[in-house]
Design a protein around this motif. Structure first.
Motif, PDB file in Angstrom:
ATOM      1  N   ASN A 284      83.958-128.620  15.212  1.00 50.21           N
ATOM      2  CA  ASN A 284      83.972-129.770  16.566  1.00 50.21           C
ATOM      3  C   ASN A 284      83.120-129.306  17.546  1.00 50.21           C
ATOM      4  N   PHE A 285      83.263-128.659  18.531  1.00 51.90           N
ATOM      5  CA  PHE A 285      82.710-128.159  19.849  1.00 51.90           C
ATOM      6  C   PHE A 285      81.432-127.153  19.491  1.00 51.90           C
ATOM      7  N   TYR A 286      81.026-126.502  18.835  1.00 56.97           N
ATOM      8  CA  TYR A 286      79.703-126.318  18.384  1.00 56.97           C
ATOM      9  C   TYR A 286      78.212-127.424  18.141  1.00 56.97           C
ATOM     10  N   GLN A 287      79.247-128.523  16.611  1.00 60.49           N
ATOM     11  CA  GLN A 287      78.651-129.781  16.731  1.00 60.49           C
ATOM     12  C   GLN A 287      78.365-130.839  17.930  1.00 60.49           C
ATOM     13  N   GLU A 288      79.212-130.587  18.625  1.00 63.49           N
ATOM     14  CA  GLU A 288      78.927-131.156  19.384  1.00 63.49           C
ATOM     15  C   GLU A 288      78.019-130.519  20.938  1.00 63.49           C
ATOM     16  N   LEU A 289      77.932-129.442  20.794  1.00 58.69           N
ATOM     17  CA  LEU A 289      76.981-128.304  21.391  1.00 58.69           C
ATOM     18  C   LEU A 289      75.106-128.588  21.135  1.00 58.69           C
ATOM     19  N   TYR A 290      76.048-128.140  19.777  1.00 55.79           N
ATOM     20  CA  TYR A 290      74.200-127.205  19.589  1.00 55.79           C
ATOM     21  C   TYR A 290      73.389-128.482  18.985  1.00 55.79           C
ATOM     22  N   ASN A 291      74.442-129.674  17.790  1.00 50.49           N
ATOM     23  CA  ASN A 291      73.921-130.375  16.761  1.00 50.49           C
ATOM     24  C   ASN A 291      73.165-131.635  18.102  1.00 50.49           C
ATOM     25  N   SER A 292      74.951-131.959  18.318  1.00 47.63           N
ATOM     26  CA  SER A 292      74.347-133.268  19.291  1.00 47.63           C
ATOM     27  C   SER A 292      74.022-133.151  20.574  1.00 47.63           C
ATOM     28  N   ARG A 293      73.934-131.851  20.811  1.00 49.09           N
ATOM     29  CA  ARG A 293      72.706-131.813  22.592  1.00 49.09           C
ATOM     30  C   ARG A 293      73.740-132.256  23.583  1.00 49.09           C
ATOM     31  N   ASN A 294      75.288-132.449  23.533  1.00 51.43           N
ATOM     32  CA  ASN A 294      75.755-133.574  24.435  1.00 51.43           C
ATOM     33  C   ASN A 294      77.372-132.107  25.010  1.00 51.43           C
ATOM     34  N   ALA A 295      76.510-131.529  26.062  1.00 53.04           N
ATOM     35  CA  ALA A 295      77.483-130.569  26.588  1.00 53.04           C
ATOM     36  C   ALA A 295      78.384-131.031  27.730  1.00 53.04           C
ATOM     37  N   GLY A 296      78.607-132.592  27.875  1.00 52.77           N
ATOM     38  CA  GLY A 296      79.336-132.846  28.911  1.00 52.77           C
ATOM     39  C   GLY A 296      81.313-133.131  27.630  1.00 52.77           C
ATOM     40  N   THR A 297      80.413-133.744  26.304  1.00 53.81           N
ATOM     41  CA  THR A 297      81.562-133.809  25.493  1.00 53.81           C
ATOM     42  C   THR A 297      82.208-132.374  24.577  1.00 53.81           C
ATOM     43  N   ALA A 298      81.374-131.417  24.843  1.00 52.58           N
ATOM     44  CA  ALA A 298      81.633-130.368  23.840  1.00 52.58           C
ATOM     45  C   ALA A 298      82.625-129.785  25.626  1.00 52.58           C
ATOM     46  N   ALA A 299      82.065-129.492  26.317  1.00 53.46           N
ATOM     47  CA  ALA A 299      82.873-128.772  27.385  1.00 53.46           C
ATOM     48  C   ALA A 299      84.920-129.343  27.481  1.00 53.46           C
ATOM     49  N   ALA A 300      85.161-130.440  27.498  1.00 53.75           N
ATOM     50  CA  ALA A 300      85.703-131.702  26.662  1.00 53.75           C
ATOM     51  C   ALA A 300      86.436-131.282  25.970  1.00 53.75           C
ATOM     52  N   ILE A 301      85.897-130.391  24.680  1.00 54.82           N
ATOM     53  CA  ILE A 301      86.898-129.654  23.365  1.00 54.82           C
ATOM     54  C   ILE A 301      87.394-129.403  23.679  1.00 54.82           C
ATOM     55  N   VAL A 302      86.839-127.797  24.633  1.00 55.64           N
ATOM     56  CA  VAL A 302      86.958-126.689  24.970  1.00 55.64           C
ATOM     57  C   VAL A 302      88.231-126.815  25.649  1.00 55.64           C
ATOM     58  N   VAL A 303      88.261-127.692  26.802  1.00 56.12           N
ATOM     59  CA  VAL A 303      89.799-127.429  28.246  1.00 56.12           C
ATOM     60  C   VAL A 303      90.504-127.848  26.898  1.00 56.12           C
ATOM     61  N   MET A 304      90.827-128.813  25.912  1.00 61.44           N
ATOM     62  CA  MET A 304      91.574-129.470  25.252  1.00 61.44           C
ATOM     63  C   MET A 304      92.461-128.527  24.603  1.00 61.44           C
ATOM     64  N   LEU A 305      91.109-127.452  23.959  1.00 59.49           N
ATOM     65  CA  LEU A 305      91.990-125.881  23.154  1.00 59.49           C
ATOM     66  C   LEU A 305      92.220-125.332  24.222  1.00 59.49           C
ATOM     67  N   MET A 306      91.534-124.906  25.269  1.00 58.47           N
ATOM     68  CA  MET A 306      92.416-124.194  26.132  1.00 58.47           C
ATOM     69  C   MET A 306      93.880-124.914  26.738  1.00 58.47           C
ATOM     70  N   ILE A 307      93.921-125.918  26.506  1.00 62.47           N
ATOM     71  CA  ILE A 307      95.673-126.755  27.250  1.00 62.47           C
ATOM     72  C   ILE A 307      96.251-126.542  25.976  1.00 62.47           C
TER      73      ILE A 307
END
Length: 327
Positions: A284-307
């Motif tokens: 889902n992170f990959y799709q948001e960052l590279y398909n949707s070009r939504n860096a903010g949402t992709a970063a939020a997904i990564v932060v939740m994954l790290m948590i």
């Protein structure tokens, strides 16, 4: 192809030579100091490049990702917690979280179960048979995720009913009188997700087997013989004596596989690209960052994954320290 190989050779030789030269220079610089300061400073000088690399490649990106998670899609303006709120209220992302939770529960558990079974049975073979069987079971771990899917596609492939079934699973199913089933598109009871989990379990069982086999061999034979003399059966010995003594290794394997599961991306990507209800958080992170070009949402997904990952990492560190203290 020749240029690619040449570039790879230059990168390896250049990297090793550069590291040797760097440490040689650092060593020469520290040798210019008096003896006592030199003994104190030299260890820190040698670990400085590693710490610098960690800071540059891990620490800085971590803080930058956290900052970007509070920004808009092109990280040009602050949006506060809007990215997190949007994700957590999205039905698609909630389904992704459920899928990821199933992967977290099922894959490490079954990898450990199969690893224990294989390790226990293989240890009862003669040395040659044990080595051969363990090598065969461990081999899938050396195969890339894309290669693993290429192998399992031969099992899950579905052809139209008018054609011969080249997929093993459908060949058996049709032979029993059923109709061909597109296994990767069958999301009922999340069957396609479970079938994808089988691939990761297949690759991780060998890893679990190696560590658990070493732990089982480390169980004192005196306790096993004493239990047999007292009349305990092999099943009772295994569950009441062996398992408690290898508990630390089981926890380590579970957490290691779990962290690998949270980072799983490629198996689902090449098999379904997250379609048919199989999406997981890393994809889902990959799709948001590279398909949707939504860096903010992709970063939020990564932060939740790290948590999610950090508590498991801390627990694993605690287990390592406790194990070292008990030696």
């Amino acid at each position: 192809m020749t240029i690619t190989i040449l570039n790879a050779i230059i990168a390896v030789v250049g990297g090793v030579a550069g590291a040797v030269v760097l440490f040689w220079i650092l060593n020469k610089i520290t040798e210019l100091l008096p003896t006592k300061p030199q003994e104190f400073i030299k260890p820190y000088v040698f670990i400085l490049p590693a710490f610098a690399a960690l800071a540059f490649y891990l620490v800085y990106p971590f803080f930058q990702t956290v900052v970007n998670s509070f920004a808009n899609r092109d990280t040009t303006a602050w949006v506060g917690f809007a990215n997190y709120a949007s994700l957590l209220t999205s039905p698609g992302f909630r389904q992704t979280l459920v899928n990821t939770l199933l992967w977290i529960i099922i894959v490490p558990a079954f990898a450990i179960v199969f690893g224990l079974i294989i390790a226990t049975l293989a240890d009862r073979l003669r040395p040659t048979g044990e080595k051969i069987s363990k090598t065969i079971i461990f081999l899938p771990l050396a195969i890339s995720a894309v290669g693993s899917w290429a192998i399992w596609q031969l099992i899950y492939r579905a052809q139209p009913a008018t054609q011969n079934q080249t997929g093993l699973l459908n060949a058996i199913w049709v032979g029993l009188g059923g109709d061909p089933v597109p296994w990767m598109q069958t999301s009922d009871f999340k069957l396609n997700s479970f079938l994808l989990m089988v691939i990761l379990i297949w690759t991780q069982a060998g890893f679990a087997m190696v560590l658990l086999s070493a732990a089982i061999k480390g169980v004192p034979t005196d306790t096993l013989e004493a239990a047999r003399i007292d009349g305990a059966g092999e099943g009772k010995i295994f569950f009441r004596i062996v398992i408690p003594q290898i508990r630390a290794t089981i926890i380590t394997v579970f957490i290691t596989v779990l962290i690998g599961v949270l980072k799983t991306f490629d198996i689902v990507y090449v098999a379904t690209n997250g379609g048919f209800g199989t999406n997981i958080i890393a994809l889902n992170f990959y799709q948001e960052l590279y398909n949707s070009r939504n860096a903010g949402t992709a970063a939020a997904i990564v932060v939740m994954l790290m948590i999610v990952i950090v508590p498991f990492l801390l627990y694993q560190i605690k287990q390592f320290r406790a194990e070292e203290a008990s030696r």
